[in-house]
Design a protein around this motif. Structure first.
Motif, PDB file in Angstrom:
ATOM      1  N   LYS A 151      73.260  11.903  58.071  1.00  0.00           N
ATOM      2  CA  LYS A 151      71.832  11.484  57.997  1.00  0.00           C
ATOM      3  C   LYS A 151      71.657  10.706  56.742  1.00  0.00           C
ATOM      4  O   LYS A 151      70.583  10.083  56.742  1.00  0.00           O
ATOM      5  N   GLY A 152      72.593  11.022  55.648  1.00  0.00           N
ATOM      6  CA  GLY A 152      72.375  10.346  54.319  1.00  0.00           C
ATOM      7  C   GLY A 152      71.116  11.058  53.786  1.00  0.00           C
ATOM      8  O   GLY A 152      70.244  10.513  53.118  1.00  0.00           O
ATOM      9  N   ARG A 168      69.057   8.456  60.840  1.00  0.00           N
ATOM     10  CA  ARG A 168      69.555   8.344  59.601  1.00  0.00           C
ATOM     11  C   ARG A 168      68.087   8.505  58.605  1.00  0.00           C
ATOM     12  O   ARG A 168      66.896   8.068  59.124  1.00  0.00           O
ATOM     13  N   PHE A 169      68.333   9.097  57.680  1.00  0.00           N
ATOM     14  CA  PHE A 169      67.310   9.530  56.625  1.00  0.00           C
ATOM     15  C   PHE A 169      66.188   8.219  56.345  1.00  0.00           C
ATOM     16  O   PHE A 169      66.623   6.961  55.934  1.00  0.00           O
ATOM     17  N   GLY A 170      64.790   8.493  56.501  1.00  0.00           N
ATOM     18  CA  GLY A 170      64.072   7.588  56.408  1.00  0.00           C
ATOM     19  C   GLY A 170      63.617   6.466  57.521  1.00  0.00           C
ATOM     20  O   GLY A 170      62.832   5.567  57.253  1.00  0.00           O
ATOM     21  N   ARG A 171      64.396   6.949  58.531  1.00  0.00           N
ATOM     22  CA  ARG A 171      64.306   5.809  59.774  1.00  0.00           C
ATOM     23  C   ARG A 171      63.256   6.417  60.774  1.00  0.00           C
ATOM     24  O   ARG A 171      62.999   7.896  60.683  1.00  0.00           O
ATOM     25  N   VAL A 172      63.089   5.699  61.797  1.00  0.00           N
ATOM     26  CA  VAL A 172      62.201   6.491  63.019  1.00  0.00           C
ATOM     27  C   VAL A 172      62.746   7.538  63.846  1.00  0.00           C
ATOM     28  O   VAL A 172      64.322   7.267  63.978  1.00  0.00           O
ATOM     29  N   HIS A 203      59.005   8.032  55.080  1.00  0.00           N
ATOM     30  CA  HIS A 203      60.010   8.943  55.826  1.00  0.00           C
ATOM     31  C   HIS A 203      60.220   8.249  57.304  1.00  0.00           C
ATOM     32  O   HIS A 203      61.334   8.194  57.771  1.00  0.00           O
ATOM     33  N   TYR A 204      59.242   7.719  58.221  1.00  0.00           N
ATOM     34  CA  TYR A 204      59.152   7.330  59.272  1.00  0.00           C
ATOM     35  C   TYR A 204      59.129   5.861  59.509  1.00  0.00           C
ATOM     36  O   TYR A 204      58.825   5.271  60.617  1.00  0.00           O
ATOM     37  N   ALA A 205      59.305   5.196  58.455  1.00  0.00           N
ATOM     38  CA  ALA A 205      58.952   3.489  58.436  1.00  0.00           C
ATOM     39  C   ALA A 205      60.071   2.877  59.289  1.00  0.00           C
ATOM     40  O   ALA A 205      61.514   3.041  59.103  1.00  0.00           O
TER      41      ALA A 205
END
Ligand code: TXA
Ligand code: MG
Length: 350
Positions: free
Chosen positions: A54-55, A151-155, A244-246
């Motif tokens: 996930k990073g 991945r970390f910070g993705r949808v 986080h969900y951008a």
């Protein structure tokens, strides 16, 4: 990588998935909220693999998913003296989209929760997640660390194809259980202190939590009022940074009454815009505008939210503009996720 089951994975596929988990590797699997990336929570090497894929920063704890409340009591301090909040909530709302944060049981390993003295626990209701947890338990794996499979910070992903798009290269097996019914991550409730707090709003509302805590209250002292997710006094949840969900394309939230004016201004700069709103905005010369209709109903909206964000993102416009939903309790989880995804004025950690 193998992808099991277009409809629902059968017992053979579930068995193969548990083989992968028993070998210390990860699988992608559906839950009723979003798709998750699962590993044996009892193995530091398997949990470490999740962080690597996930990073994800190492201080962001994971949710341990268990088969039932009895197993949960091995991981978290379930009942403390007169405090039966966990029991009440589990009885009323598990299996389902609810995560409980409890003091970590002495026997539970620190790596499952990024070294925190507390642990987040959830019993999911999706039949595939349930089948995997049951089969894993039968083979001595009594908890699965399952973050969202992005991945970390993705949808977050709500379809098996989303997991494939993001993680196929790193995940040996993805179980396909169809679209996730709920569509946004579980409500997280902190029971580790005397005050019950919603750390992350989701499909289960604060009112439902209140009602479950108050039902047949034999111990009224424990059913403290639920504190909603807001305000400076709420503990900062690692992993809840607002970005986080951008999506990749810049997303702007716009109140319905200002939508048309916002679009006119931005289109005048030559921007190409993707718009998600309830009704087609009436703007002149809207050739540079791609419009998709968003649902009126919060349950349907949550179900479609992440897929919409992904497909609006894939249009590669200069910006995504989303009509701001109503500010009412049924929309709390959605407004929270949209706020985090947007470049708007919502700027808080919880
Ligand atoms: O619906 C869900 O909960 C999904 C599905 C896959 O079950 N899972 C999920 O996991 O959303 P993840 O890792 O993407 O988000 C976990 C959240 C993070 O915000 C993390 O900070 C919080 O849970 N969390 C985990 N352990 C915690 C703890 N001990 N105290 C407070 N928050 C915690
Ligand atoms: Mg996540």
């Amino acid at each position: 990588m193998s992808v099991a089951g277009a409809a629902q994975p059968d017992a053979t596929a579930i068995g193969r998935a548990v083989d992968v988990l028993a070998a210390g590797d990860v699988i992608g699997l559906p839950t009723e909220t979003v798709y998750g990336l699962a590993a044996d929570a009892g193995r530091p090497d398997a949990v470490e693999r999740i962080y690597r894929i996930k990073g994800r920063p190492p201080d962001h704890p994971l949710i341990v998913h268990v088969h039932d409340a009895t197993v949960a009591a091995r991981w978290g301090r379930w009942r403390r003296e007169a405090d039966d909040r966990a029991e009440r909530l589990a009885r009323a709302l598990w299996p389902g989209p609810l995560t409980l944060v409890l003091p970590r049981a002495p026997a539970a390993p620190a790596w499952a929760c990024a070294g925190q003295p507390t642990i987040a626990l959830r019993v999911p209701s999706h039949p595939v997640a349930k089948a995997v947890l049951a089969a894993a338990l039968a083979r001595g794996i009594d908890g699965l660390a399952i973050p969202s499979a992005n991945r970390f910070g993705r949808v977050s992903p709500t379809r098996a194809a989303h997991v494939r798009d993001d993680l196929a290269a790193d995940v040996p097996m993805i179980l396909d259980g169809g679209d996730c019914e709920v569509g946004i991550e579980s409500t997280i409730v902190d029971l580790s202190g005397p005050v019950t707090r919603v750390l992350r709003p989701g499909a289960i509302t604060a009112a439902q939590i209140d009602a479950a805590l108050a039902a047949d209250a034999t111990l009224p002292a424990t059913s403290a009022p639920v504190v909603p997710a807001a305000g400076a006094d709420v503990p900062r949840v690692p992993g809840s940074l607002r970005s986080h969900y951008a999506p990749i394309t810049r997303l702007t939230l716009c109140p319905p009454e200002r939508l048309a004016a916002e679009l006119v201004t931005r289109l005048a700069t030559g921007a190409r815009l993707a718009v998600w709103s309830r009704r087609r905005p009436e703007v002149e010369g809207d050739v540079a505008l791609v419009w998709r209709q968003c649902p009126d109903d919060p349950v349907v909206f949550a179900h479609e939210l992440y897929d919409a964000m992904r497909s609006l993102d894939a249009l590669h416009c200069d910006g995504i503009v989303v009509e701001q939903p109503p500010d009412s309790p049924q929309w709390a989880g959605i407004n929270d996720r949209l706020g985090r995804a947007s470049d708007g004025s919502v700027d808080r950690l919880y």
